[in-house]
Design an enzyme around this catalytic site. Structure first.
Site, PDB file in Angstrom:
ATOM      1  N   ASP A 175       1.386   4.286 -11.283  1.00 59.82           N
ATOM      2  CA  ASP A 175       0.351   3.410 -11.864  1.00 59.82           C
ATOM      3  C   ASP A 175       0.558   3.275 -13.370  1.00 59.82           C
ATOM      4  OD1 ASP A 175      -2.048   2.200 -12.706  1.00 59.82           O
ATOM      5  OD2 ASP A 175      -3.142   3.083 -11.013  1.00 59.82           O
ATOM      6  N   HIS A 206      -0.058   0.129  -9.920  1.00 58.36           N
ATOM      7  CA  HIS A 206      -1.462  -0.262  -9.927  1.00 58.36           C
ATOM      8  C   HIS A 206      -1.700  -1.463  -8.999  1.00 58.36           C
ATOM      9  CE1 HIS A 206      -5.393  -0.099 -11.790  1.00 58.36           C
ATOM     10  NE2 HIS A 206      -5.373  -1.420 -11.902  1.00 58.36           N
TER      11      HIS A 206
END
Lengths: 237, 527
Positions: A175, A206
């Site tokens: 992420d 993400h």
């Protein structure tokens, strides 16, 4: 599945809309559990309504409140249009987290009393919504909370001691908004607790469950969603 | 079991008396036994054992069980009373309880008012109490809906319908041809069924979730509390003896320290048996034996009476007599303490008495409290505690006086050394040469502080040397070659002056450096 809009009174005046997706066959005699679907920074857009419809198809009354209503009501943005992406970040900058939690508590209170509700309410949020789902777990009596790639949770870990219900976090290991140190901090603090489940997704970035998004990964999204459905059924039925 | 022979004990007492008197205004030979009467006495005593108990209670929400479960608090009281009564009657329990005393070195003799816990007899009970707030129901009527399970719908406010969102309650919308057309959501009715309450006007109460009741807060919905009672058993002792069968001084000694008298074998216990009292209670019966007699000593022809008691020749009721015998020495010591006359000579005269000499030595080699204890150990009888304390105090003051002048002289000499050292450093170019190599002010401050500390320490050593010499002149004849001494009296106070003096000298010399154009310490305020 049917959908409708509810108007929810805010705590200190004003009101905001919430999209509601109702599963087939529910009635006051055949009530269903409820799930608050918490938006990303793009508002209650098609993607989020799609998530509500998916939850409704799984037997949950899904409700997505418009949390940006204090800045601009009924905003719907896309991550694929650069101007709208910029606007989304602007709105995020103006968003008051505390007021957002207040609105979510009002939503929880309202949907709990829905004629077709069985009184068990959970929540599920993505990105900004992931963080809000975590905070709602910390500061309300929501029974089950799910956060998908929530951003900034590592700074709020002290609140975790007041979590009364169940919490599930989906962590994307690559992420870009949640660095590895932050992920380690989250795992060290929340890992090993009976009421908290952490799922990690190697190589995922993400928003890997946002359909149409750059980082969408159908395989991992399906795994994460199946974890979520099982978790919600276990804790809200 | 045989007690010691009173005649032998009388001889032993004579030795003790000679030890006390020798060198304290009398010689050993001048102490004699004038009269001695002795016999071996028997006595009986009984230590009654009463069972006592305390209860500790703890409340916990819900129904739990620890130990025996009893139906209610009344039963608990009855159960406790019954348990204690059983314990008193049960032979096995009685054996354990009396064994607590009989297994001690004193066998519980003269134990009075003592409380002994019996952790092995601890019992736990549980009783369950209904919650007073909900009368054991576990729930209370929901305060929001008052038990109606429903509340007014927050969407339609009990109207069951809300204005149509699509046509905003107009009943029509604008078509593609810009003509009005019937709203296809409300079909022209302007209103639609409330989506929250589904036309019911009420929704489920969100506090009790439609149950009409909420969990009772005090009992957390369990309707009950568990009360855990820990019963702790103890025994309390009560000693009784026939006070008329033994002499009054012995009664006093037994009542005050009877346990020690048995443990230290002053008294022989012929028997100590556990008995059942007429009322069913527990007790230990004792038969004891000890030598006792009356003694009259002659010290320098004066009679001194005492009672001889116990196997180790303990002397009871021996009135303080040493103070009178060493009175001239005390007078000299008093004058020395007040600085009245030549203190060293007065101390020498006072120290002709062994007791005072011991006090002076103890005060020189240990703190006053310890010196008191040491003197008391050496002279356990024949002199009152107050007199011993007074002698210790006066010895300390006298030694302080004998060192006064030498301490001042030592302080003066030390301060001269300080002037030479600090002056030698600051009033020459040495200081400038040193500080030039120092990168920071802090090093200069450390240097100055170190200098003051060094000078203060040197001065203290000089003071001590001077004071030691004066003290040796006064009491040196009493000291063994390797006697370890504490610092002479008041040298610590003089030492404090030494440090203050060194600091003042440093400031004065720093000021001088300003005027003679030498390097002034950087920390010294120039303006």
């Amino acid at each position: 599945m049917t959908n409708t809009t509810l108007t929810i009174p805010a705590k200190n005046g004003g009101s905001f809309d919430a999209y509601v997706a109702m599963p087939e066959g529910v009635s006051p005699d055949n009530p269903a559990p409820c799930v608050i679907v918490i938006q990303e920074i793009f508002g209650v857009n098609n993607g989020l309504r799609g998530k509500c419809n998916w939850l409704a198809s799984q037997g949950f009354i899904a409700i997505a409140p418009d949390l940006f209503w204090r800045v601009e009501p009924k905003i719907e943005l896309s991550d694929q249009i650069p101007e709208q992406l910029q606007r989304a970040f602007d709105l995020f900058g103006q968003f008051d987290i505390d007021k957002g939690i207040e609105d979510l508590k009002q939503t929880l209170h309202t949907i709990k009393g829905h004629a077709n509700s069985n009184g068990n309410v959970g929540c599920l949020g993505y990105c900004l919504g992931g963080k809000l789902a975590y905070l709602l777990a910390c500061h309300s009596d929501v029974k089950a909370s799910i956060g998908y790639y929530g951003v900034g949770i590592e700074n709020l870990l002290a609140d975790a001691k007041s979590i009364k219900g169940k919490l599930m976090l989906h962590i994307a290991e690559k992420d870009g908004f949640v660095p590895p140190e932050a992920q380690t901090q989250i795992r060290q603090t929340l890992g090993g607790r009976d009421n908290i489940v952490l799922h990690s997704y190697p190589d995922m970035d993400h928003a890997f469950t946002r359909e149409g998004g750059d980082n969408y990964d159908a395989g991992n999204a399906e795994i994460a969603d199946s974890h979520s459905i099982l978790f919600l059924k276990e804790n809200l039925s | 079991m045989c007690s010691a022979d009173p005649k032998e004990l009388a001889k032993k007492s004579l030795m003790i008396m000679r030890e006390l008197c020798d060198g304290n205004g009398a010689t050993a030979d001048s102490v004699q036994i004038k009269e001695a009467r002795g016999e071996v006495l028997d006595m009986q005593g009984i230590t009654h054992i009463e069972l006592t108990h305390i209860t500790e209670q703890e409340r916990k929400v819900g129904k739990h069980i620890q130990g025996a479960l009893l139906p209610n608090a009344q039963m608990l009281g009855a159960e406790i009373a019954q348990t204690i009564a059983k314990m008193g009657k049960n032979d096995e329990s009685r054996k354990v309880i009396t064994g607590k005393l009989l297994n001690r070195t004193d066998k519980g003799f003269s134990s009075h008012g003592e409380e002994i816990n019996l952790p092995e007899f601890g019992i736990e009970y549980t009783t369950h109490e209904p919650c007073g707030s909900c009368q054991g129901q576990g729930g209370a009527t929901c305060k929001r809906c008052n038990g109606r399970c429903q509340e007014t719908c927050t969407q339609c406010h009990a109207k069951t319908m809300i204005p149509c969102r699509k046509c905003s309650g107009n009943g029509f919308t604008m078509g593609q041809d810009n003509k009005q057309q019937k709203c296809n959501f409300c079909f022209g009715h302007r209103q639609v069924a409330c989506p929250l309450c589904q036309k019911r006007g009420t929704i489920k109460c969100r506090i009790c979730n439609g149950a009409g009741k909420t969990k009772c807060d005090p009992c957390k919905g369990s309707g009950a509390f568990s009360v855990f009672t820990k019963l702790k058993i103890a025994i309390k002792t009560l000693f009784e003896m026939d006070r008329t069968s033994v002499p009054a001084p012995v009664v006093y000694a037994i009542e005050n320290s009877g346990d020690k008298l048995v443990a230290q074998k002053h008294i022989d216990l012929i028997s100590a048996e556990s008995v059942r009292r007429e009322d069913g209670g527990m007790a230990i019966h004792y038969k004891a034996r000890f030598p006792y007699g009356d003694l009259v000593f002659s010290v320098n022809g004066k009679p001194i009476t005492a009672h001889l008691f116990g196997n180790r020749g303990k002397m009871l009721k021996l009135k303080p007599f040493l103070e009178d015998m060493i009175e001239p020495g005390l007078e000299h010591l008093g004058r020395a303490a007040q600085g009245d006359g030549r203190v060293a000579n007065l101390i020498k005269k006072a120290s002709q008495y062994k007791l005072i000499a011991s006090a002076l030595l103890f005060v020189s080699s240990m703190p006053k409290k310890k010196a008191f204890m040491a003197l008391k150990r050496k002279y356990p009888m024949g002199i009152s505690n107050d007199a011993v304390m007074q002698i210790i105090k006066q010895s300390d003051q006298a030694l302080g006086n004998v060192t006064r002048k030498p301490r001042y002289m030592g302080l003066g000499a030390g301060l001269i050394v300080t002037v030479l050292l600090i002056g030698g450093l600051l009033l020459t170019k040495t200081y400038a040469a040193i500080i030039v190599k120092m990168p920071h002010l802090i090093f200069e401050i450390i240097l100055s502080t170190g200098l003051v500390a060094l000078c203060g320490y040197l001065t203290t050593i000089i003071i001590k040397k001077f004071a030691d010499k004066a003290r040796s002149q006064a009491i040196g004849h009493l000291m063994a070659a390797n006697t370890k001494m504490v610092a002479p009296a008041k040298t610590r106070t003089s030492g404090l002056y030494a440090y203050i003096g060194a600091a003042i000298i440093l400031l004065i010399i720093s000021e001088i450096t300003r005027h003679v154009g030498l390097a002034t310490p950087a920390w010294y305020p120039i303006k």
